[in-house]
Each structure stands twice: as structure tokens, then as C-alpha cells.
Design a protein around this motif. Structure first.
Motif, mmCIF file in Angstrom:
data_model
loop_
_atom_site.group_PDB
_atom_site.id
_atom_site.type_symbol
_atom_site.label_atom_id
_atom_site.label_comp_id
_atom_site.label_asym_id
_atom_site.label_seq_id
_atom_site.Cartn_x
_atom_site.Cartn_y
_atom_site.Cartn_z
ATOM 1 N N UNK A 115 0.830 -1.212 0.000
ATOM 2 C CA UNK A 115 0.000 0.000 0.000
ATOM 3 C C UNK A 115 0.860 1.254 0.000
ATOM 4 N N UNK A 116 1.888 1.260 0.842
ATOM 5 C CA UNK A 116 2.749 2.432 0.954
ATOM 6 C C UNK A 116 3.515 2.687 -0.339
ATOM 7 N N UNK A 117 4.063 1.639 -0.936
ATOM 8 C CA UNK A 117 4.795 1.806 -2.187
ATOM 9 C C UNK A 117 3.876 2.262 -3.313
ATOM 10 N N UNK A 118 2.680 1.713 -3.332
ATOM 11 C CA UNK A 118 1.711 2.119 -4.358
ATOM 12 C C UNK A 118 1.399 3.615 -4.240
ATOM 13 N N UNK A 119 1.194 4.093 -3.010
ATOM 14 C CA UNK A 119 0.926 5.511 -2.780
ATOM 15 C C UNK A 119 2.151 6.354 -3.122
ATOM 16 N N UNK A 120 3.323 5.839 -2.779
ATOM 17 C CA UNK A 120 4.549 6.585 -3.070
ATOM 18 C C UNK A 120 4.692 6.830 -4.569
ATOM 19 N N UNK A 121 4.457 5.788 -5.365
ATOM 20 C CA UNK A 121 4.597 5.942 -6.807
ATOM 21 C C UNK A 121 3.496 6.815 -7.393
ATOM 22 N N UNK A 122 2.267 6.535 -7.009
ATOM 23 C CA UNK A 122 1.147 7.232 -7.636
ATOM 24 C C UNK A 122 0.972 8.663 -7.120
ATOM 25 N N UNK A 123 0.922 8.813 -5.795
ATOM 26 C CA UNK A 123 0.561 10.101 -5.199
ATOM 27 C C UNK A 123 1.753 11.017 -4.971
ATOM 28 N N UNK A 125 5.295 10.495 -6.217
ATOM 29 C CA UNK A 125 6.162 10.666 -7.388
ATOM 30 C C UNK A 125 5.393 11.029 -8.650
ATOM 31 N N UNK A 126 4.115 10.631 -8.707
ATOM 32 C CA UNK A 126 3.328 10.913 -9.902
ATOM 33 C C UNK A 126 3.735 10.049 -11.068
ATOM 34 N N UNK A 127 4.187 8.814 -10.763
ATOM 35 C CA UNK A 127 4.620 7.868 -11.793
ATOM 36 C C UNK A 127 3.610 6.731 -11.909
ATOM 37 N N UNK A 128 3.586 6.049 -13.042
ATOM 38 C CA UNK A 128 2.769 4.832 -13.135
ATOM 39 C C UNK A 128 3.285 3.775 -12.159
ATOM 40 N N UNK A 129 2.390 2.949 -11.686
ATOM 41 C CA UNK A 129 2.799 1.880 -10.781
ATOM 42 C C UNK A 129 3.657 0.866 -11.531
ATOM 43 N N UNK A 130 4.816 0.485 -10.992
ATOM 44 C CA UNK A 130 5.680 -0.478 -11.688
ATOM 45 C C UNK A 130 5.100 -1.887 -11.661
#
Length: 260
Positions: A115-123, A125-130
Motif C-alpha cells: 500500500x505504501x509503495x503504491x501511494x509513493x509511486x502514484x501520489x 512521485x506521480x509515476x505509473x505503478x511499476x
């Protein structure tokens, strides 16, 4: 944009960002690897403890507990990545006071990690989820193997310290079918005596190669007559791309446990 409209890190702190973030400094080895595996060109700096991926060639900003704040500022990051457990609040506050955005993660379980990594990427960094993140989530959805085995997980010696309660490592162990004999201890990483450790009668002593570098020549000799599993510490303690292969590797290493 008001504070109510800003993205908030895992501690609920509003973070002013320009997204997508183009320059990242990471103060957490797992997050460094996560960024490098996803968008390597965006990684502007990392700590000396950030050892993966192999051959990582970025400016170093000292350690997780003593980052060089001036060096970080000179790198002009769009975002600094930190973790509640691994980094000091005072350093986070000083970076923020200098006008540098910091995103703090809180990760104590596998589910929290995803959950945390998903939020980090999306919210953040503003990057697509890897793709590796979804794969890691799928891998760790596999049923818990049984029967449960009583284990102790030392992380240091002289003095001996073990994994206690409320830790990411403890949650990973549980997903592998292991019951931590110190899982109900009030401390997260208690210092214990060898007599107490033996009295708890673990079926397997799990010795990772980090943070203390346990090896065949350093550690098993203290547990004569008990099964000892030498495991990769990174697979047991890191959250990030290593999660994809960590489950199969750890299960294989546990199966190879031999009498000390």
C-alpha cells in the motif's frame, strides 16, 4: 493548493510537490532500489547503505541516521524519500525547514509495504505503478505453508538482539509459516540472553546475513543441537523489488536448515 488538497505521506503530513517528480534522493535502501528499478534516471542521490541494485552509481549523502543535509540540498531533489523507522525525525524536519519536500513511509507489514509503495509511486512521485509491485503482491498472496514452526530470528550478537513484535520482518516470517518465539515481546528488537533464547525452545534459529553478517562460520556454533537456517537478510527485511523473489528464496533456505 491548500494543505487539505495536498497529498499526504504515511504519517499524514501534507507534502507540496511538483509531479511527476524528476529528481529523487532516497534515504532508505529499500526505497532506493524501488526507485532505481522503476525510473533509474530520476535517482539523484542515496545513502551509503543503499547497496542495490548492484553497481548503483549515484552521489552518496552519508547514512540513514546521519544524512548530509547540505549535500542533499545541493542535489536539488524534487522529493526526498524517508521511513519512520530508518530515519530520524529531526533530519526530516530540518529538510522540510529548508524547503525540501520529504515523503515519509511507515511500513511494518507486507500489506503496508504494498500500500505504501503504491501511494509513493502514484501520489508522491506521480509515476505509473511499476509491474514488479503487482507481481510482489501476487507472490505473497500464496497460502501460508504449514505446519507452523517455532523460530527465533537474531539480528545481532554481542549483545544478542532478536526480532520482537510489530516488525516487517516478523510479518514476513509469519507469511512463511514461522512463529516467532519473541513475537509477543513488548519491544520490537529486544536484547536477550542466550539462556532465555534456548529456554524458548525454537525449532529453527534463523540467521540472516544482515544487519549482522551471520555466516556458516559465525553464529551456528552457538546453537549446537538446533536446526539453523542461514538466510539472505535482504529477502527477510527489505520491501521493494526484492519481494518478488524473496518468498521462494527464503522457503528454500529454510528447507535447507541443518543441525547446528
Amino acid at each position: 493548493m491548500t494543505d487539505d488538497e495536498l497529498p499526504r505521506d504515511d504519517l499524514g503530513h501534507p507534502v507540496q510537490l511538483t509531479r511527476p517528480v524528476e529528481r529523487v534522493v532516497s534515504l532508505v535502501p529499500s526505497l532506493t532500489e524501488s526507485v532505481a528499478a522503476t525510473r533509474a534516471q530520476a535517482l539523484a542521490g542515496a545513502t551509503i547503505w543503499c547497496t542495490h541494485p548492484a553497481g548503483l552509481d549515484v552521489p552518496r549523502v552519508r547514512g540513514t541516521k546521519n544524512p548530509d543535509l547540505a549535500a542533499i540540498a545541493r542535489l536539488s531533489p524534487g522529493l526526498v524519500l524517508a521511513n519512520q523507522e530508518e530515519n530520524r525525525r529531526v533530519d526530516v524536519e530540518r529538510l522540510r525547514a529548508a524547503g525540501i519536500p520529504v515523503w515519509v513511509t511507515v511500513i511494518k507489514t507486507l500489506d503496508q509495504a504494498v500500500t505504501s509503495l503504491r501511494r509513493m509511486f502514484r501520489e508522491a512521485l506521480g509515476w505509473p505503478e511499476p509491474a514488479w509491485l503487482g507481481e510482489a503482491e501476487r507472490v505473497w498472496r500464496e497460502p501460508v505453508p504449514g505446519p507452523l514452526l517455532r523460530v527465533v530470528i537474531p539480528i545481532w550478537r554481542d549483545p544478542w538482539m532478536v526480532v520482537g513484535s510489530d516488525t516487517f520482518t516478523g510479518d514476513v516470517a509469519g507469511r512463511l509459516g514461522l512463529r516467532n518465539v519473541y513475537g509477543d515481546h513488548p519491544e520490537r528488537y529486544p536484547q536477550v540472553g542466550l539462556a532465555d533464547l534456548h529456554a524458548r525452545d525454537p525449532e529453527i534459529v534463523v540467521l540472516p546475513d544482515e544487519p549482522y553478517h551471520f555466516s556458516a562460520a559465525d553464529g551456528p556454533e552457538m546453537f549446537r543441537g538446533r536446526r539453523v537456517a542461514l538466510v539472505e537478510g535482504r529477502s527477510l527485511t527489505w520491501y521493494g523489488p526484492s519481494l518478488v523473489g524473496a518468498r521462494s528464496l527464503l522457503l528454500s533456505q529454510l528447507a535447507d536448515a541443518s543441525a547446528g
